[in-house]
Design a protein around this motif. Structure first.
Motif, PDB file in Angstrom:
ATOM      1  N   PHE A  35       0.809  -1.214   0.000  1.00 32.05           N
ATOM      2  CA  PHE A  35       0.000   0.000   0.000  1.00 32.05           C
ATOM      3  C   PHE A  35       0.845   1.269   0.000  1.00 32.05           C
ATOM      4  O   PHE A  35       0.324   2.359   0.205  1.00 32.05           O
ATOM      5  CB  PHE A  35      -0.964  -0.013   1.194  1.00 32.05           C
ATOM      6  N   ARG A  36       2.119   1.099  -0.237  1.00 29.17           N
ATOM      7  CA  ARG A  36       2.983   2.268  -0.398  1.00 29.17           C
ATOM      8  C   ARG A  36       2.940   2.735  -1.844  1.00 29.17           C
ATOM      9  O   ARG A  36       3.161   1.934  -2.760  1.00 29.17           O
ATOM     10  CB  ARG A  36       4.429   1.926  -0.024  1.00 29.17           C
ATOM     11  N   PRO A  37       2.666   4.007  -2.107  1.00 25.91           N
ATOM     12  CA  PRO A  37       2.620   4.512  -3.486  1.00 25.91           C
ATOM     13  C   PRO A  37       3.988   4.397  -4.144  1.00 25.91           C
ATOM     14  O   PRO A  37       4.957   5.012  -3.709  1.00 25.91           O
ATOM     15  CB  PRO A  37       2.206   5.978  -3.317  1.00 25.91           C
ATOM     16  N   THR A  38       4.052   3.591  -5.187  1.00 22.09           N
ATOM     17  CA  THR A  38       5.321   3.377  -5.884  1.00 22.09           C
ATOM     18  C   THR A  38       5.290   3.892  -7.320  1.00 22.09           C
ATOM     19  O   THR A  38       6.328   3.984  -7.957  1.00 22.09           O
ATOM     20  CB  THR A  38       5.676   1.878  -5.916  1.00 22.09           C
ATOM     21  N   LEU A  39       4.106   4.236  -7.826  1.00 28.07           N
ATOM     22  CA  LEU A  39       3.988   4.720  -9.199  1.00 28.07           C
ATOM     23  C   LEU A  39       3.539   6.171  -9.199  1.00 28.07           C
ATOM     24  O   LEU A  39       2.438   6.499  -8.759  1.00 28.07           O
ATOM     25  CB  LEU A  39       2.983   3.856  -9.974  1.00 28.07           C
ATOM     26  N   CYS A  40       4.425   7.041  -9.644  1.00 22.95           N
ATOM     27  CA  CYS A  40       4.161   8.482  -9.723  1.00 22.95           C
ATOM     28  C   CYS A  40       3.752   9.075  -8.372  1.00 22.95           C
ATOM     29  O   CYS A  40       3.079  10.110  -8.316  1.00 22.95           O
ATOM     30  CB  CYS A  40       3.070   8.780 -10.757  1.00 22.95           C
ATOM     31  N   GLY A  41       4.141   8.408  -7.294  1.00 23.28           N
ATOM     32  CA  GLY A  41       3.843   8.935  -5.969  1.00 23.28           C
ATOM     33  C   GLY A  41       2.405   8.747  -5.524  1.00 23.28           C
ATOM     34  O   GLY A  41       2.047   9.167  -4.416  1.00 23.28           O
ATOM     35  N   VAL A  42       1.557   8.083  -6.347  1.00 24.15           N
ATOM     36  CA  VAL A  42       0.140   7.932  -5.984  1.00 24.15           C
ATOM     37  C   VAL A  42      -0.370   6.506  -6.159  1.00 24.15           C
ATOM     38  O   VAL A  42      -1.259   6.058  -5.422  1.00 24.15           O
ATOM     39  CB  VAL A  42      -0.756   8.887  -6.814  1.00 24.15           C
ATOM     40  N   GLY A  43       0.154   5.767  -7.120  1.00 19.25           N
ATOM     41  CA  GLY A  43      -0.356   4.429  -7.421  1.00 19.25           C
ATOM     42  C   GLY A  43       0.324   3.361  -6.586  1.00 19.25           C
ATOM     43  O   GLY A  43       1.540   3.372  -6.396  1.00 19.25           O
ATOM     44  N   TYR A  44      -0.470   2.421  -6.065  1.00 20.48           N
ATOM     45  CA  TYR A  44       0.068   1.334  -5.259  1.00 20.48           C
ATOM     46  C   TYR A  44      -0.578   0.017  -5.673  1.00 20.48           C
ATOM     47  O   TYR A  44      -1.655  -0.009  -6.264  1.00 20.48           O
ATOM     48  CB  TYR A  44      -0.135   1.597  -3.767  1.00 20.48           C
ATOM     49  N   HIS A  45       0.087  -1.090  -5.358  1.00 23.08           N
ATOM     50  CA  HIS A  45      -0.363  -2.399  -5.840  1.00 23.08           C
ATOM     51  C   HIS A  45      -1.580  -2.931  -5.098  1.00 23.08           C
ATOM     52  O   HIS A  45      -2.473  -3.506  -5.695  1.00 23.08           O
ATOM     53  CB  HIS A  45       0.781  -3.410  -5.749  1.00 23.08           C
ATOM     54  N   GLY A  46      -1.607  -2.820  -3.781  1.00 28.19           N
ATOM     55  CA  GLY A  46      -2.741  -3.281  -2.996  1.00 28.19           C
ATOM     56  C   GLY A  46      -2.859  -4.794  -2.900  1.00 28.19           C
ATOM     57  O   GLY A  46      -3.845  -5.304  -2.372  1.00 28.19           O
ATOM     58  N   CYS A  47      -1.875  -5.533  -3.418  1.00 26.58           N
ATOM     59  CA  CYS A  47      -1.903  -7.000  -3.384  1.00 26.58           C
ATOM     60  C   CYS A  47      -0.489  -7.512  -3.618  1.00 26.58           C
ATOM     61  O   CYS A  47       0.408  -6.758  -4.002  1.00 26.58           O
ATOM     62  CB  CYS A  47      -2.860  -7.552  -4.445  1.00 26.58           C
ATOM     63  N   ALA A  48      -0.308  -8.821  -3.389  1.00 22.41           N
ATOM     64  CA  ALA A  48       1.025  -9.413  -3.549  1.00 22.41           C
ATOM     65  C   ALA A  48       1.221 -10.020  -4.928  1.00 22.41           C
ATOM     66  O   ALA A  48       2.344 -10.089  -5.424  1.00 22.41           O
ATOM     67  CB  ALA A  48       1.243 -10.470  -2.467  1.00 22.41           C
ATOM     68  N   ASP A  49       0.136 -10.465  -5.559  1.00 19.11           N
ATOM     69  CA  ASP A  49       0.252 -11.175  -6.848  1.00 19.11           C
ATOM     70  C   ASP A  49       0.114 -10.203  -8.017  1.00 19.11           C
ATOM     71  O   ASP A  49      -0.928 -10.089  -8.637  1.00 19.11           O
ATOM     72  CB  ASP A  49      -0.814 -12.276  -6.941  1.00 19.11           C
ATOM     73  N   VAL A  50       1.170  -9.502  -8.304  1.00 15.52           N
ATOM     74  CA  VAL A  50       1.176  -8.497  -9.380  1.00 15.52           C
ATOM     75  C   VAL A  50       1.975  -9.016 -10.560  1.00 15.52           C
ATOM     76  O   VAL A  50       3.151  -9.347 -10.422  1.00 15.52           O
ATOM     77  CB  VAL A  50       1.774  -7.162  -8.890  1.00 15.52           C
ATOM     78  N   ASP A  51       1.325  -9.062 -11.722  1.00 15.14           N
ATOM     79  CA  ASP A  51       1.998  -9.427 -12.966  1.00 15.14           C
ATOM     80  C   ASP A  51       2.167  -8.150 -13.788  1.00 15.14           C
ATOM     81  O   ASP A  51       1.223  -7.670 -14.405  1.00 15.14           O
ATOM     82  CB  ASP A  51       1.176 -10.460 -13.734  1.00 15.14           C
ATOM     83  N   SER A  52       3.378  -7.615 -13.780  1.00 22.80           N
ATOM     84  CA  SER A  52       3.620  -6.326 -14.437  1.00 22.80           C
ATOM     85  C   SER A  52       3.544  -6.410 -15.957  1.00 22.80           C
ATOM     86  O   SER A  52       3.566  -5.378 -16.640  1.00 22.80           O
ATOM     87  CB  SER A  52       4.990  -5.780 -14.031  1.00 22.80           C
ATOM     88  N   LYS A  53       3.444  -7.619 -16.507  1.00 21.58           N
ATOM     89  CA  LYS A  53       3.330  -7.771 -17.958  1.00 21.58           C
ATOM     90  C   LYS A  53       1.894  -8.034 -18.409  1.00 21.58           C
ATOM     91  O   LYS A  53       1.634  -8.168 -19.612  1.00 21.58           O
ATOM     92  CB  LYS A  53       4.233  -8.927 -18.424  1.00 21.58           C
ATOM     93  N   SER A  54       0.974  -8.098 -17.470  1.00 23.09           N
ATOM     94  CA  SER A  54      -0.422  -8.377 -17.816  1.00 23.09           C
ATOM     95  C   SER A  54      -1.080  -7.147 -18.439  1.00 23.09           C
ATOM     96  O   SER A  54      -0.652  -6.004 -18.217  1.00 23.09           O
ATOM     97  CB  SER A  54      -1.207  -8.790 -16.570  1.00 23.09           C
ATOM     98  N   ASP A  55      -2.140  -7.369 -19.226  1.00 24.32           N
ATOM     99  CA  ASP A  55      -2.870  -6.262 -19.844  1.00 24.32           C
ATOM    100  C   ASP A  55      -3.430  -5.322 -18.790  1.00 24.32           C
ATOM    101  O   ASP A  55      -3.414  -4.094 -18.960  1.00 24.32           O
ATOM    102  CB  ASP A  55      -4.019  -6.804 -20.708  1.00 24.32           C
ATOM    103  N   ALA A  56      -3.939  -5.901 -17.694  1.00 19.20           N
ATOM    104  CA  ALA A  56      -4.532  -5.074 -16.639  1.00 19.20           C
ATOM    105  C   ALA A  56      -3.493  -4.131 -16.046  1.00 19.20           C
ATOM    106  O   ALA A  56      -3.761  -2.939 -15.854  1.00 19.20           O
ATOM    107  CB  ALA A  56      -5.135  -5.962 -15.554  1.00 19.20           C
ATOM    108  N   TYR A  57      -2.301  -4.648 -15.769  1.00 20.71           N
ATOM    109  CA  TYR A  57      -1.269  -3.803 -15.163  1.00 20.71           C
ATOM    110  C   TYR A  57      -0.791  -2.729 -16.134  1.00 20.71           C
ATOM    111  O   TYR A  57      -0.602  -1.574 -15.752  1.00 20.71           O
ATOM    112  CB  TYR A  57      -0.081  -4.651 -14.710  1.00 20.71           C
ATOM    113  N   ILE A  58      -0.598  -3.097 -17.382  1.00 20.08           N
ATOM    114  CA  ILE A  58      -0.120  -2.126 -18.377  1.00 20.08           C
ATOM    115  C   ILE A  58      -1.129  -0.984 -18.534  1.00 20.08           C
ATOM    116  O   ILE A  58      -0.751   0.194 -18.600  1.00 20.08           O
ATOM    117  CB  ILE A  58       0.137  -2.827 -19.722  1.00 20.08           C
ATOM    118  N   LYS A  59      -2.411  -1.320 -18.569  1.00 12.04           N
ATOM    119  CA  LYS A  59      -3.435  -0.266 -18.702  1.00 12.04           C
ATOM    120  C   LYS A  59      -3.489   0.603 -17.451  1.00 12.04           C
ATOM    121  O   LYS A  59      -3.665   1.817 -17.528  1.00 12.04           O
ATOM    122  CB  LYS A  59      -4.804  -0.889 -18.996  1.00 12.04           C
TER     123      LYS A  59
END
Length: 427
Positions: free
Chosen positions: A237-261
């Motif tokens: 829950f720490r903002p890591t993207l542009c100081g505002v966006g955070y993952h909110g979960c452990a299972d993050v696939d940075s290559k998935s369509d959802a993440y890219i969008k």
């Protein structure tokens, strides 16, 4: 042998009584517990009571990561009751009816009541009340076997109220709803709390024992790490993207369509380098729920459908909208998205959209548009205003034609928006 067993006795290690073996629980094939059944029952009851009391023992250092937030409702979604002809008594001075974007001609109130427009007449629906709370039958679009169809679905009032009026910090895991006072017919938005199953259980046990379900207590339960998922971590829950966006979960696939969008959406609004290249995105923002990737992914997976390439669009349902949120965003084929994009004034100069100077003729203006990668020349005219009117007429007709060609292949909300689209000189 059985007679001998029934005559055997044993002393209980807790109460000290000498009792028949039948008074002790048999365990592990050849072992009787040292405590009699009566003492074991008393101990279990005391253990459960201590466990419940422990749930009330919060740390003074709980970090209130999740706060109570409500959504801002766009005025265009609020139904003007005076224009409906309905004579209804409001349940409170603050009751409003807000359009549900995925249900045709349907408005939900912040008290859980529903109004529908059918054959030119507005109706306040009665719905059904049961042990599961207030429900309504509505027609909603569903993507099935490569086609969008409308079908009757059950709409749970409490769930719909939360989705419409309350910021849900963890949509994927908050699958239970606490009603203030444990009254399932109380659907006022300020009395509803989205919780995980474990959080709900803790609140329920505390309420049954003490009668307390204050917001202060519920927020402490929501923020206590003991009642979160096993893989929960503050790091997510720490903002890591542009100081505002955070993952909110452990299972993050940075290559998935959802993440890219999601990443592109955040950067489009908050990355200064991106904004310097695309000033048209200046002033766009992302709603509180979608700053959490987990929440965005939940929405994306529920709304994606088969298409060559899908784009996330924020303003086809609400022209001029600058907020990325579940209420106004849709997934549309990339070619339709490009068809609807208009260049900024800086890109095209002082002339109206779709109009340029004709280099072949002095003081003449051409109308043209781009559709599916091809330039379409509409004509040459004497004034910018005349050229724009022909551009407007041609493009609106073209968009309506595309809508009919893609009917059933695109969401109904997108189809209806295309059918009603109007090109403005200020676009």
């Amino acid at each position: 042998m059985n007679d001998n067993k029934t005559q055997e006795t044993k002393r209980c290690s807790r109460c000290g009584r000498i009792l028949p073996l039948a008074s002790f629980r048999f365990q592990r094939k050849s072992y009787y517990r040292s405590e009699c059944r009566d003492c074991e029952a008393i101990y279990n009851k005391e253990y459960e009571a201590r466990k419940k009391e422990k749930n009330d023992d919060f740390s003074d250092n709980i970090e209130m990561l999740f706060q109570r937030k409500y959504k801002e409702i766009h005025s265009a979604r609020i139904l003007n009751l005076k224009e409906t002809g309905l004579d209804i008594e409001l349940m409170g001075e603050d009751e409003i009816f807000v359009r549900l974007m995925d249900c045709s001609n349907t408005w939900l109130s912040n008290y859980g009541r529903l109004i529908r427009l059918y054959r030119g007449r507005y109706n306040l629906l009665q719905g059904n009340k049961s042990g599961n709370g207030q429900t309504y039958t509505v027609r909603k679009p569903v993507y099935k076997d490569g086609e969008w169809i409308k079908t009757e679905r059950t709409l749970k009032a409490a769930k719909a109220v939360i989705e419409t009026f309350i910021v849900n910090p963890d949509i994927a895991n908050n699958t239970r709803i606490w009603h203030r006072g444990n009254d399932i017919n109380n659907n006022y938005y300020r009395n509803l709390y989205p919780l995980t199953i474990e959080q709900y259980t803790v609140v329920l046990e505390h309420y049954e024992r003490t009668g307390d379900d204050s917001e202060e207590y519920i927020l402490k339960v929501m923020n206590d790490i003991r009642f979160k998922k096993d893989d929960w971590s503050r790091k997510a829950f720490r903002p890591t993207l542009c100081g505002v966006g955070y993952h909110g979960c452990a299972d993050v696939d940075s290559k998935s369509d959802a993440y890219i969008k999601w990443k592109n959406m955040i950067e489009r609004c908050y990355n200064q380098n991106t904004l310097s290249w695309h000033p048209a995105w200046e002033g766009c923002t992302v709603c509180d729920e979608w700053l959490n990737f987990s929440n965005f992914r939940y929405w994306y997976e529920a709304h994606k459908y088969k298409a060559k390439s899908l784009s996330l669009d924020k303003d086809i349902l609400m022209k001029g909208n600058r907020l990325y949120c579940s209420e106004f965003c849709v997934l549309i084929p990339k070619d339709i998205n490009l068809l609807m994009v208009s260049s900024t004034g800086k890109d095209r100069g002082a002339l109206p959209i779709g109009v340029g100077k004709d280099k072949r003729y002095k003081n003449k203006y051409r109308a043209e548009m781009t559709a599916f990668g091809k330039d379409v020349k509409i004509g040459t005219y004497n004034s910018p205003e005349e050229a724009f009117l022909h551009y407007k007429e041609y493009k609106e007709a073209f968009i309506k034609k595309v809508a009919e060609q893609r009917k059933g292949k695109i969401p109904f909300t997108v189809y209806e928006a295309l059918k009603n689209w109007q090109v403005e000189i200020t676009d």
